[in-house]
Design a protein around this motif. Structure first.
Motif, PDB file in Angstrom:
ATOM      1  N   TYR A  53      50.413 -12.386  25.296  1.00  0.00           N
ATOM      2  CA  TYR A  53      50.058 -10.977  25.402  1.00  0.00           C
ATOM      3  C   TYR A  53      48.991 -10.620  24.370  1.00  0.00           C
ATOM      4  N   THR A  54      47.933  -9.981  24.806  1.00  0.00           N
ATOM      5  CA  THR A  54      46.933  -9.467  23.870  1.00  0.00           C
ATOM      6  C   THR A  54      47.002  -7.956  23.889  1.00  0.00           C
ATOM      7  N   PRO A  55      47.189  -7.312  22.726  1.00  0.00           N
ATOM      8  CA  PRO A  55      47.365  -5.862  22.702  1.00  0.00           C
ATOM      9  C   PRO A  55      46.117  -5.135  23.184  1.00  0.00           C
ATOM     10  N   SER A  56      46.325  -4.039  23.903  1.00  0.00           N
ATOM     11  CA  SER A  56      45.209  -3.165  24.223  1.00  0.00           C
ATOM     12  C   SER A  56      45.719  -1.731  24.171  1.00  0.00           C
ATOM     13  N   ALA A  57      44.822  -0.795  23.902  1.00  0.00           N
ATOM     14  CA  ALA A  57      45.204   0.590  23.639  1.00  0.00           C
ATOM     15  C   ALA A  57      45.976   1.174  24.813  1.00  0.00           C
ATOM     16  N   ASN A  58      46.954   2.036  24.500  1.00  0.00           N
ATOM     17  CA  ASN A  58      47.781   2.755  25.471  1.00  0.00           C
ATOM     18  C   ASN A  58      48.817   1.904  26.192  1.00  0.00           C
ATOM     19  N   ASP A  59      48.999   0.670  25.779  1.00  0.00           N
ATOM     20  CA  ASP A  59      50.062  -0.147  26.363  1.00  0.00           C
ATOM     21  C   ASP A  59      51.411   0.270  25.773  1.00  0.00           C
ATOM     22  N   LEU A  60      52.438   0.255  26.599  1.00  0.00           N
ATOM     23  CA  LEU A  60      53.799   0.484  26.104  1.00  0.00           C
ATOM     24  C   LEU A  60      54.390  -0.873  25.754  1.00  0.00           C
ATOM     25  N   VAL A  61      54.885  -1.008  24.528  1.00  0.00           N
ATOM     26  CA  VAL A  61      55.392  -2.308  24.089  1.00  0.00           C
ATOM     27  C   VAL A  61      56.740  -2.129  23.400  1.00  0.00           C
ATOM     28  N   ILE A  62      57.490  -3.214  23.351  1.00  0.00           N
ATOM     29  CA  ILE A  62      58.719  -3.229  22.564  1.00  0.00           C
ATOM     30  C   ILE A  62      58.425  -4.053  21.321  1.00  0.00           C
ATOM     31  N   ALA A  63      58.456  -3.384  20.163  1.00  0.00           N
ATOM     32  CA  ALA A  63      58.111  -4.048  18.908  1.00  0.00           C
ATOM     33  C   ALA A  63      59.375  -4.320  18.115  1.00  0.00           C
ATOM     34  N   THR A  64      59.349  -5.401  17.346  1.00  0.00           N
ATOM     35  CA  THR A  64      60.458  -5.735  16.457  1.00  0.00           C
ATOM     36  C   THR A  64      60.040  -5.427  15.031  1.00  0.00           C
ATOM     37  N   ILE A  65      60.868  -4.643  14.321  1.00  0.00           N
ATOM     38  CA  ILE A  65      60.536  -4.307  12.933  1.00  0.00           C
ATOM     39  C   ILE A  65      60.747  -5.544  12.065  1.00  0.00           C
ATOM     40  N   LEU A  66      59.769  -5.831  11.219  1.00  0.00           N
ATOM     41  CA  LEU A  66      59.928  -6.944  10.277  1.00  0.00           C
ATOM     42  C   LEU A  66      60.269  -6.433   8.892  1.00  0.00           C
ATOM     43  N   THR A  67      59.386  -5.604   8.349  1.00  0.00           N
ATOM     44  CA  THR A  67      59.600  -5.058   7.011  1.00  0.00           C
ATOM     45  C   THR A  67      59.179  -3.593   7.016  1.00  0.00           C
ATOM     46  N   SER A  68      59.583  -2.895   5.957  1.00  0.00           N
ATOM     47  CA  SER A  68      59.188  -1.506   5.817  1.00  0.00           C
ATOM     48  C   SER A  68      58.465  -1.352   4.493  1.00  0.00           C
ATOM     49  N   THR A  69      57.276  -0.769   4.503  1.00  0.00           N
ATOM     50  CA  THR A  69      56.558  -0.521   3.259  1.00  0.00           C
ATOM     51  C   THR A  69      56.670   0.974   2.933  1.00  0.00           C
ATOM     52  N   ALA A  70      55.870   1.445   1.996  1.00  0.00           N
ATOM     53  CA  ALA A  70      55.991   2.828   1.532  1.00  0.00           C
ATOM     54  C   ALA A  70      55.862   3.825   2.681  1.00  0.00           C
ATOM     55  N   ASP A  71      54.911   3.644   3.562  1.00  0.00           N
ATOM     56  CA  ASP A  71      54.770   4.635   4.626  1.00  0.00           C
ATOM     57  C   ASP A  71      54.620   4.038   6.022  1.00  0.00           C
ATOM     58  N   THR A  72      54.753   2.714   6.177  1.00  0.00           N
ATOM     59  CA  THR A  72      54.690   2.145   7.537  1.00  0.00           C
ATOM     60  C   THR A  72      55.748   1.066   7.705  1.00  0.00           C
ATOM     61  N   PHE A  73      56.063   0.805   8.968  1.00  0.00           N
ATOM     62  CA  PHE A  73      56.858  -0.371   9.324  1.00  0.00           C
ATOM     63  C   PHE A  73      55.891  -1.449   9.780  1.00  0.00           C
ATOM     64  N   ASN A  74      56.161  -2.693   9.390  1.00  0.00           N
ATOM     65  CA  ASN A  74      55.392  -3.802   9.947  1.00  0.00           C
ATOM     66  C   ASN A  74      56.196  -4.394  11.088  1.00  0.00           C
ATOM     67  N   CYS A  75      55.589  -4.477  12.266  1.00  0.00           N
ATOM     68  CA  CYS A  75      56.306  -4.936  13.458  1.00  0.00           C
ATOM     69  C   CYS A  75      55.576  -6.113  14.076  1.00  0.00           C
ATOM     70  N   THR A  76      56.307  -6.867  14.891  1.00  0.00           N
ATOM     71  CA  THR A  76      55.653  -7.917  15.674  1.00  0.00           C
ATOM     72  C   THR A  76      55.793  -7.600  17.147  1.00  0.00           C
ATOM     73  N   LEU A  77      54.784  -7.978  17.900  1.00  0.00           N
ATOM     74  CA  LEU A  77      54.823  -7.847  19.362  1.00  0.00           C
ATOM     75  C   LEU A  77      55.096  -9.197  20.003  1.00  0.00           C
ATOM     76  N   THR A  78      54.431 -10.231  19.509  1.00  0.00           N
ATOM     77  CA  THR A  78      54.649 -11.601  19.988  1.00  0.00           C
ATOM     78  C   THR A  78      54.805 -12.485  18.752  1.00  0.00           C
ATOM     79  N   PRO A  79      55.503 -13.606  18.882  1.00  0.00           N
ATOM     80  CA  PRO A  79      55.688 -14.454  17.708  1.00  0.00           C
ATOM     81  C   PRO A  79      54.383 -15.045  17.188  1.00  0.00           C
ATOM     82  N   HIS A  80      54.317 -15.292  15.909  1.00  0.00           N
ATOM     83  CA  HIS A  80      53.187 -15.965  15.251  1.00  0.00           C
ATOM     84  C   HIS A  80      51.873 -15.218  15.374  1.00  0.00           C
ATOM     85  N   THR A  81      51.922 -13.902  15.551  1.00  0.00           N
ATOM     86  CA  THR A  81      50.677 -13.141  15.527  1.00  0.00           C
ATOM     87  C   THR A  81      50.721 -12.186  14.343  1.00  0.00           C
ATOM     88  N   PRO A  82      49.547 -11.727  13.883  1.00  0.00           N
ATOM     89  CA  PRO A  82      49.537 -10.793  12.765  1.00  0.00           C
ATOM     90  C   PRO A  82      50.382  -9.559  13.089  1.00  0.00           C
TER      91      PRO A  82
END
Lengths: 247, 242
Positions: free
Chosen positions: B69-98
């Motif tokens: 899957y390559t992300p593109s604007a306006n797509d609906l996705v199910i993201a998995t939360i990895l970590t939480s920083t001061a004001d954002t959550f870092n999530c993954t959409l597919t494994p091994h991607t930024p």
């Protein structure tokens, strides 16, 4: 004569293909675009990593040499600028090579290279990574006994039976009939090389000047690798869209 | 679907006759995934698949169902939360991607005092705000114009089922996608479903048995490429098993 192919047999890889021809059997798997190691990152294009694993034992300089050849070839095929700062990982596992391969008189890397090129293209097609064009490769062998009749994509047994080998070449052509790989060994004149090139071009590329519409009709019974590739993709599309006509 | 599907290989030039003929000639041609434009007027395929066109939108794209899957604007996705920083959550959409970023404040009714607490590995149904090539992907769970969630937000309970990217597209396409297995099951049982374009379906059927039944039915429809009659059979079998 056309290679046997199964697209996407591995469900955990992003794209994969198994390929069998003349006793050479290879599995290719592509993962990508994925996150790249900081040290390998290229600011404006994708990094390509190719791993060739031999059928028996661990990799040797021969495999490293094949990896170098494949990397530079595939870099020109993949639209790396569309996927900056990512990694495309291609693993080619040789499953089996014919027993005669080691004694047939042609370097093992030359006999294996065209199959590796074809497998890597199929895996890339299966992974839907944007490509500039396609690439197909063939081996051409000229024995000393009949220098005028080069063997195209021979089996290892055929090479063995032909006796002493004068020269052997691997050619790969892209979709526009441009040569992208040429690896040769043995002694040959320029005319002999040119003859081998023409023979290989006939096998790899479809007849010149065929438009997209006409190319549709040649699939199925066509002899060249380009037609074979189209047939493989047609089967892939059919499989993906069977829900439209399914009951 | 046209009677003959046009099969494309990377590098094939699309003839002008195969391009859509717009009803409104002023509308510019839109190129979707798998096609690229080489100036001045050559359209070339870059992905193997079949050519699809839409005359109304004057759009052409390559239909394919494989790869990552390559992300593109306006797509609906199910993201998995990895970590939480001061004001954002870092999530993954597919494994091994930024990772992608999901700001704490882009949830419904979220303020600096009442920001959502999401532990690692929790799931979020989100929309991709922007997917630029040169910077991280950004997600949101609210509609920017209304401030409402519109169905987006954290997904509690349930299970994730991986499906092919094409199946996810079909599920989101509604009637055109030709998936009726969910409607068929919904006649007899109640459940919640969220479809992510990144090739995952989240199902909550109330009990583990129901959830698994629904998820497996979706995966079977995807794997076997079933048409309407085949899907009806799957629905019958699932309902009988409950």
């Amino acid at each position: 004569m056309a290679p046997e192919v199964l697209l996407s047999p591995l469900h955990r890889a992003d794209g994969s293909a198994t390929y069998t021809q003349n006793g050479y059997s290879i599995i290719g798997a592509v993962n990508g675009p994925i996150e790249v190691l900081r040290k390998d990152e290229l600011p404006s294009e994708a990094t390509l990593e190719v791993h060739v694993r031999p059928a028996v034992g661990v990799g040797s300089p021969k495999e490293r040499h094949l990896e170098t050849l494949l990397t530079s070839t595939l870099r020109s095929i993949i639209l790396t600028h569309h996927l900056p700062r990512t990694l495309i990982q291609l693993t080619l596992q040789v499953r089996s090579i014919p027993a005669e391969d080691a004694i047939c008189g042609v370097s093992a890397y030359l006999t294996l290279l065209p199959h590796l090129i074809n497998t890597s293209l199929l895996s890339l097609l299966s992974s839907s990574i944007p490509l500039r064009t396609t690439v197909t490769a063939a081996l051409v062998v000229s024995p000393t006994s009949s220098p005028t009749m080069p063997l195209v994509m021979p089996t290892a047994q055929e090479i063995l039976r032909a006796g002493r080998i004068k020269h052997a070449h691997v050619f790969a052509f892209d979709g526009e009939r441009k040569m992208v790989v040429c690896e040769s060994e043995g002694s040959f004149t320029f005319e002999e090389w040119e003859e081998a090139w023409e023979v290989a071009e006939d096998v790899c590329c479809r007849d010149g000047g065929v438009g997209l519409g006409e190319a549709m009709q040649v699939d199925g019974q066509s002899e060249n690798l380009e037609g074979w590739l189209r047939e493989v993709v047609r089967r892939k599309v059919e499989g993906e869209q069977r829900w439209k006509s399914g009951t | 679907m046209a009677s003959t599907t046009q099969v494309l290989l990377p590098g094939d030039t699309i003839p002008t006759s195969a391009l859509p003929t717009p009803n409104n000639p002023k509308k510019p041609l839109t190129l979707g995934p798998g096609l690229r434009h080489i100036p001045p007027s050559t359209i070339v395929a870059s992905i193997a698949g079949s050519l699809s066109t839409d005359n109304k939108k004057n759009a052409a794209w390559v239909e394919y169902n494989s790869g990552r899957y390559t992300p593109s604007a306006n797509d609906l996705v199910i993201a998995t939360i990895l970590t939480s920083t001061a004001d954002t959550f870092n999530c993954t959409l597919t494994p091994h991607t930024p990772t992608t970023s999901l700001p704490h404040l882009s949830f419904e009714n979220a303020t600096r005092k009442t920001r959502p607490q999401l532990p690692p590995h929790s799931l979020v149904y989100a929309r991709i705000v922007s997917a630029p090539r040169d910077s991280p992907v950004e997600l949101t769970c609210v509609d920017p114009s209304t401030g409402k969630s519109e169905g987006l937000g954290p997904l509690k309970g349930g299970m994730l089922f991986p499906v092919s990217l094409g199946m996810a597209r079909r599920l989101l396409a509604g009637k055109k996608g030709g998936v009726m297995v969910l409607e068929g099951l919904a006649e007899k049982m109640g459940f919640e479903v969220a479809v992510g374009r990144n090739g995952v379906v989240w199902v909550d059927g109330g009990s583990v048995k129901n959830t698994l039944g629904i998820g497996r039915a979706l995966q079977e429809v995807d794997r076997e490429g079933l048409g309407e009659r085949g899907q009806r059979k799957v629905v019958e079998r699932v309902l009988r098993g409950l």
